[in-house]
Design an enzyme around this catalytic site. Structure first.
Site, PDB file in Angstrom:
ATOM      1  N   GLU A   1      -5.304   4.450 -17.344  1.00 30.59           N
ATOM      2  CA  GLU A   1      -4.484   3.786 -16.327  1.00 30.59           C
ATOM      3  C   GLU A   1      -3.170   3.318 -16.928  1.00 30.59           C
ATOM      4  OE1 GLU A   1      -6.951   0.709 -14.640  1.00 30.59           O
ATOM      5  OE2 GLU A   1      -8.475   2.152 -14.063  1.00 30.59           O
TER       6      GLU A   1
ATOM      7  N   ARG B   1     -15.220   1.458 -14.487  1.00 30.81           N
ATOM      8  CA  ARG B   1     -14.141   1.695 -15.441  1.00 30.81           C
ATOM      9  C   ARG B   1     -13.976   3.198 -15.557  1.00 30.81           C
ATOM     10  NH1 ARG B   1     -12.639  -2.726 -14.747  1.00 30.81           N
ATOM     11  NH2 ARG B   1     -12.577  -4.463 -16.213  1.00 30.81           N
TER      12      ARG B   1
ATOM     13  N   HIS C   1      -6.692   0.910  -8.958  1.00 34.13           N
ATOM     14  CA  HIS C   1      -7.460  -0.230  -9.491  1.00 34.13           C
ATOM     15  C   HIS C   1      -7.231  -1.506  -8.659  1.00 34.13           C
ATOM     16  CE1 HIS C   1      -9.519  -1.789 -13.354  1.00 34.13           C
ATOM     17  NE2 HIS C   1      -9.806  -2.577 -12.338  1.00 34.13           N
TER      18      HIS C   1
HETATM   19  C1  8YV Z   1      -9.094  -7.220 -12.979  1.00 29.47           C
HETATM   20  C2  8YV Z   1     -11.161  -5.835 -12.965  1.00 29.47           C
HETATM   21  O1  8YV Z   1      -9.671  -8.418 -12.727  1.00 29.47           O
HETATM   22  O2  8YV Z   1     -12.336  -7.877 -12.795  1.00 29.47           O
HETATM   23  C3  8YV Z   1     -12.220  -6.789 -13.343  1.00 29.47           C
HETATM   24  O3  8YV Z   1     -13.027  -6.424 -14.206  1.00 29.47           O
HETATM   25  O4  8YV Z   1     -11.301  -4.700 -13.201  1.00 29.47           O
HETATM   26  C4  8YV Z   1      -9.912  -6.190 -12.265  1.00 29.47           C
HETATM   27  O5  8YV Z   1     -10.176  -6.542 -10.955  1.00 29.47           O
HETATM   28  C5  8YV Z   1      -7.675  -7.262 -12.565  1.00 29.47           C
HETATM   29  O6  8YV Z   1      -7.029  -6.162 -13.066  1.00 29.47           O
HETATM   30  C6  8YV Z   1      -6.980  -8.532 -13.014  1.00 29.47           C
HETATM   31  O7  8YV Z   1      -6.959  -8.568 -14.404  1.00 29.47           O
END
Ligand code: 8YV
Length: 320
Positions: A261, A232, A279
């Site tokens: 973001e 993150r 992302h």
């Molecule tokens: C989200 C992500 O899944 O799984 C996670 O924690 O950071 C991403 O891959 C994606 O943005 C769909 O919500």
């Protein structure tokens, strides 16, 4: 009677069709007026599907008095107030495991793209430099490199496995040592950062990990060192990162996640030693299908069988 579901954030057409088959669906967007939505549907909505970035806005969570289950489309759920949900008996689910390989592959891709100068070399051809200046400058190998992994959960361990194939010397920093891991454990992140060449961050977001990667850690990695972040944005002090790259106290950065973001600091745009992706850690058709199916299945199971497939740890005790 189908239960009523509120959908927050982006979902795929396949998820939308599956939700439509089992639920009466409502969509929450930035322009939805929370108060009028609560006045109209606050007592009808029993389920929410959301993402780890969108979460459930606090007034909405409070206003949905009949809410029983929140299904997160993603493994990270830092934007969802799980403490509040669990205290009200609301079960939160997420999508672990099905994205381990994809996110790990993204981390390896960014590491390679940095050291092998993938973007620079691509642009070298487009700019006509190969023809006009001759062969491109040499770059650095990742084979046999020492790599530290920050966060050694399911994805961290998958990254380690993938990097073993490149003969990398792996170490990790996490809250506790794992007795089943062949890799070196560091209790202190800065000790590990000093010893490794590249650091890959794959730890959950949230207050506990905010700015864990600060100026000191970045400088410990050094001018030949690299930070890859597939965790993150909040895990890294972004201002310190920009500064370290500008000063050359950090060599490279491969970044898939950012603090605000979709805003990315413009200072990073023209740095040849930086590779940026928006992302996309888990964003392939195959993996998003698996994540989407699990997001739907958790809700369908809940209403059909009174159970869910993959609750977040904080809600495990609510499962009968
Ligand atoms: C989200 C992500 O899944 O799984 C996670 O924690 O950071 C991403 O891959 C994606 O943005 C769909 O919500």
């Amino acid at each position: 009677m189908k239960p009523e579901l509120l959908i927050i954030g982006d979902i795929t057409p396949r998820m939308a069709a599956a939700f439509d088959a089992s639920f009466v669906c409502h969509t929450f967007t930035e322009i939805t007026d929370i108060n009028s939505f609560i006045a109209e549907k606050g007592e009808a909505i029993e389920a929410v599907a959301t993402t780890g970035h969108d979460g459930v806005p606090a007034p909405l969570l409070t206003g949905l008095s009949q809410l029983k289950v929140i299904s997160c489309y993603g493994v990270g759920y830092d934007a969802i107030d799980v403490g509040e949900a669990a205290s009200r008996g609301i079960i939160v689910t997420h999508t672990p495991n099905v994205l381990n390989d994809e996110v790990a592959t993204t981390a390896v891709m960014l590491l390679m793209a940095c050291y092998r100068q993938l973007i620079v070399n691509h642009n070298y051809i487009l700019a006509g430099d190969w023809v006009n200046k001759g062969n491109a400058p040499l770059n650095r190998t990742i084979d046999g490199m020492s790599v530290g992994i920050l966060g050694y959960g399911r994805i961290g361990q998958t990254i380690a496995k993938k990097l073993e194939a490149f003969g990398c010397k792996i170490s990790y920093h996490a809250r506790s040592e794992r007795s089943d891991s062949p890799h070196r454990y560091y209790a202190k992140l800065n000790d590990m950062a000093r010893d490794v060449q590249a650091l890959i961050a794959i730890t959950p977001g949230g207050a506990a990990t905010k700015h864990l990667v600060n100026q000191e850690i970045l400088e410990a990695l050094g001018p030949e060192g690299c930070l890859v972040n597939v965790a993150r944005g909040s895990v890294v002090d972004e201002a310190a990162l920009v500064n370290a790259l500008q000063k050359g106290t950090l060599g490279y950065a491969g970044l898939d996640v950012f603090d605000k973001e979709p805003q990315v600091p413009e200072a990073l745009f023209n740095m040849p030693n930086v590779v940026l992706t928006p992302h996309i850690g888990s964003a392939t058709v195959e993996t998003r299908q698996a994540m989407g199916d699990l997001t739907v299945d958790n809700l369908v199971h809940f209403f059909e069988k009174g159970a869910v497939l993959t609750p977040v740890p904080e809600c495990q005790h609510l499962i009968k």
